[in-house]
Design a protein around this motif. Structure first.
Motif, mmCIF file in Angstrom:
data_model
loop_
_atom_site.group_PDB
_atom_site.id
_atom_site.type_symbol
_atom_site.label_atom_id
_atom_site.label_comp_id
_atom_site.label_asym_id
_atom_site.label_seq_id
_atom_site.Cartn_x
_atom_site.Cartn_y
_atom_site.Cartn_z
ATOM 1 N N LYS A 165 4.890 14.883 -8.138
ATOM 2 C CA LYS A 165 6.102 15.593 -7.734
ATOM 3 C C LYS A 165 6.042 16.098 -6.291
ATOM 4 O O LYS A 165 6.527 17.189 -5.974
ATOM 5 C CB LYS A 165 6.408 16.727 -8.698
ATOM 6 C CG LYS A 165 6.673 16.246 -10.113
ATOM 7 C CD LYS A 165 6.974 17.393 -11.032
ATOM 8 C CE LYS A 165 7.291 16.991 -12.433
ATOM 9 N NZ LYS A 165 6.708 15.894 -13.063
ATOM 10 N N SER A 166 5.413 15.315 -5.422
ATOM 11 C CA SER A 166 5.329 15.601 -3.981
ATOM 12 C C SER A 166 4.761 16.979 -3.679
ATOM 13 O O SER A 166 5.187 17.647 -2.739
ATOM 14 C CB SER A 166 6.695 15.446 -3.316
ATOM 15 O OG SER A 166 7.158 14.127 -3.440
ATOM 16 N N GLN A 167 3.779 17.384 -4.494
ATOM 17 C CA GLN A 167 3.140 18.682 -4.283
ATOM 18 C C GLN A 167 1.637 18.575 -4.477
ATOM 19 O O GLN A 167 1.158 17.804 -5.299
ATOM 20 C CB GLN A 167 3.674 19.722 -5.258
ATOM 21 C CG GLN A 167 5.098 20.118 -5.017
ATOM 22 C CD GLN A 167 5.496 21.277 -5.895
ATOM 23 O OE1 GLN A 167 4.667 21.944 -6.509
ATOM 24 N NE2 GLN A 167 6.782 21.536 -5.957
ATOM 25 N N VAL A 168 0.918 19.397 -3.723
ATOM 26 C CA VAL A 168 -0.527 19.554 -3.903
ATOM 27 C C VAL A 168 -0.803 21.051 -3.915
ATOM 28 O O VAL A 168 -0.430 21.764 -2.972
ATOM 29 C CB VAL A 168 -1.333 18.871 -2.779
ATOM 30 C CG1 VAL A 168 -2.806 19.201 -2.896
ATOM 31 C CG2 VAL A 168 -1.119 17.369 -2.807
ATOM 32 N N ALA B 276 0.836 -1.204 0.000
ATOM 33 C CA ALA B 276 0.000 0.000 0.000
ATOM 34 C C ALA B 276 0.869 1.252 0.000
ATOM 35 O O ALA B 276 0.584 2.219 -0.721
ATOM 36 C CB ALA B 276 -0.933 0.001 1.209
ATOM 37 N N THR B 277 1.932 1.246 0.775
ATOM 38 C CA THR B 277 2.841 2.391 0.808
ATOM 39 C C THR B 277 3.526 2.579 -0.537
ATOM 40 O O THR B 277 3.657 3.715 -1.019
ATOM 41 C CB THR B 277 3.897 2.213 1.914
ATOM 42 O OG1 THR B 277 3.225 2.131 3.172
ATOM 43 C CG2 THR B 277 4.873 3.366 1.938
ATOM 44 N N ASP B 278 3.962 1.493 -1.153
ATOM 45 C CA ASP B 278 4.609 1.592 -2.466
ATOM 46 C C ASP B 278 3.664 2.217 -3.493
ATOM 47 O O ASP B 278 4.075 3.076 -4.277
ATOM 48 C CB ASP B 278 5.077 0.222 -2.946
ATOM 49 C CG ASP B 278 6.283 -0.298 -2.176
ATOM 50 O OD1 ASP B 278 6.912 0.489 -1.435
ATOM 51 O OD2 ASP B 278 6.581 -1.501 -2.316
ATOM 52 N N GLY B 279 2.402 1.804 -3.499
ATOM 53 C CA GLY B 279 1.426 2.380 -4.416
ATOM 54 C C GLY B 279 1.174 3.848 -4.134
ATOM 55 O O GLY B 279 1.095 4.677 -5.049
ATOM 56 N N PHE B 280 1.052 4.191 -2.871
ATOM 57 C CA PHE B 280 0.839 5.584 -2.466
ATOM 58 C C PHE B 280 2.030 6.444 -2.892
ATOM 59 O O PHE B 280 1.853 7.531 -3.453
ATOM 60 C CB PHE B 280 0.641 5.638 -0.950
ATOM 61 C CG PHE B 280 0.379 7.004 -0.412
ATOM 62 C CD1 PHE B 280 -0.853 7.612 -0.581
ATOM 63 C CD2 PHE B 280 1.357 7.681 0.284
ATOM 64 C CE1 PHE B 280 -1.101 8.875 -0.077
ATOM 65 C CE2 PHE B 280 1.134 8.943 0.799
ATOM 66 C CZ PHE B 280 -0.110 9.545 0.619
ATOM 67 N N MET B 281 3.239 5.951 -2.643
ATOM 68 C CA MET B 281 4.427 6.719 -2.989
ATOM 69 C C MET B 281 4.615 6.850 -4.498
ATOM 70 O O MET B 281 5.133 7.867 -4.965
ATOM 71 C CB MET B 281 5.666 6.098 -2.342
ATOM 72 C CG MET B 281 5.664 6.182 -0.819
ATOM 73 S SD MET B 281 5.375 7.835 -0.153
ATOM 74 C CE MET B 281 6.831 8.681 -0.761
ATOM 75 N N LEU B 282 4.162 5.872 -5.261
ATOM 76 C CA LEU B 282 4.195 5.986 -6.715
ATOM 77 C C LEU B 282 3.368 7.188 -7.168
ATOM 78 O O LEU B 282 3.814 7.991 -7.992
ATOM 79 C CB LEU B 282 3.680 4.702 -7.360
ATOM 80 C CG LEU B 282 3.627 4.678 -8.884
ATOM 81 C CD1 LEU B 282 5.013 4.827 -9.485
ATOM 82 C CD2 LEU B 282 2.964 3.399 -9.357
ATOM 83 N N TYR B 283 2.188 7.332 -6.595
ATOM 84 C CA TYR B 283 1.341 8.488 -6.938
ATOM 85 C C TYR B 283 1.982 9.796 -6.470
ATOM 86 O O TYR B 283 1.995 10.782 -7.210
ATOM 87 C CB TYR B 283 -0.057 8.346 -6.348
ATOM 88 C CG TYR B 283 -0.908 9.550 -6.622
ATOM 89 C CD1 TYR B 283 -1.361 9.808 -7.914
ATOM 90 C CD2 TYR B 283 -1.222 10.445 -5.621
ATOM 91 C CE1 TYR B 283 -2.126 10.921 -8.196
ATOM 92 C CE2 TYR B 283 -1.981 11.564 -5.885
ATOM 93 C CZ TYR B 283 -2.436 11.803 -7.170
ATOM 94 O OH TYR B 283 -3.176 12.924 -7.441
ATOM 95 N N ILE B 284 2.518 9.800 -5.262
ATOM 96 C CA ILE B 284 3.163 11.012 -4.742
ATOM 97 C C ILE B 284 4.315 11.420 -5.659
ATOM 98 O O ILE B 284 4.501 12.610 -5.935
ATOM 99 C CB ILE B 284 3.655 10.782 -3.289
ATOM 100 C CG1 ILE B 284 2.475 10.514 -2.352
ATOM 101 C CG2 ILE B 284 4.496 11.950 -2.792
ATOM 102 C CD1 ILE B 284 1.448 11.612 -2.292
ATOM 103 N N ASP B 285 5.074 10.470 -6.141
ATOM 104 C CA ASP B 285 6.153 10.778 -7.085
ATOM 105 C C ASP B 285 5.608 11.344 -8.394
ATOM 106 O O ASP B 285 6.193 12.255 -8.977
ATOM 107 C CB ASP B 285 6.990 9.536 -7.376
ATOM 108 C CG ASP B 285 7.851 9.103 -6.204
ATOM 109 O OD1 ASP B 285 8.056 9.911 -5.277
ATOM 110 O OD2 ASP B 285 8.303 7.939 -6.213
ATOM 111 N N GLN B 286 4.478 10.818 -8.858
ATOM 112 C CA GLN B 286 3.890 11.299 -10.109
ATOM 113 C C GLN B 286 3.427 12.751 -10.006
ATOM 114 O O GLN B 286 3.473 13.490 -10.982
ATOM 115 C CB GLN B 286 2.721 10.413 -10.531
ATOM 116 C CG GLN B 286 3.149 9.056 -11.018
ATOM 117 C CD GLN B 286 1.968 8.151 -11.345
ATOM 118 O OE1 GLN B 286 0.828 8.426 -10.992
ATOM 119 N NE2 GLN B 286 2.264 7.054 -12.024
#
Length: 73
Positions: free
Chosen positions: A25-28, A13-23
């Motif tokens: 660019k760690s910004q909202v 679950a963390t790996d999937g979440f971090m994949l999205y966060i990387d996509q």
């Protein structure tokens, strides 16, 4: 959880979440995201202690990732 009986679920679950966060660019909305990780080991008492630490000491704005319903409750 990163240890205990549900560790594989927590890690995936963390790996999937971090994949999205990387996509994104760690910004909202142009604001940087800071990701904090804690291990509840699928243990409710450890989960509440870690949650209190994050909420009270780290002043987090979003909490996610509980895989055990006992810990989430």
């Amino acid at each position: 959880p990163y240890s205990g009986p549900l560790s594989l679920v927590g890690i995936d679950a963390t790996d999937g979440f971090m994949l999205y966060i990387d996509q994104i660019k760690s910004q909202v909305s142009g604001r940087p995201l800071v990701i904090l990780r804690e291990d509840d080991a699928a243990n409710p008492s450890q989960g509440i202690e870690r949650t209190r630490r994050l909420v009270e000491r780290e002043d987090i704005h979003l909490l996610t990732g509980m895989t055990s319903s006992a810990v989430a409750y």
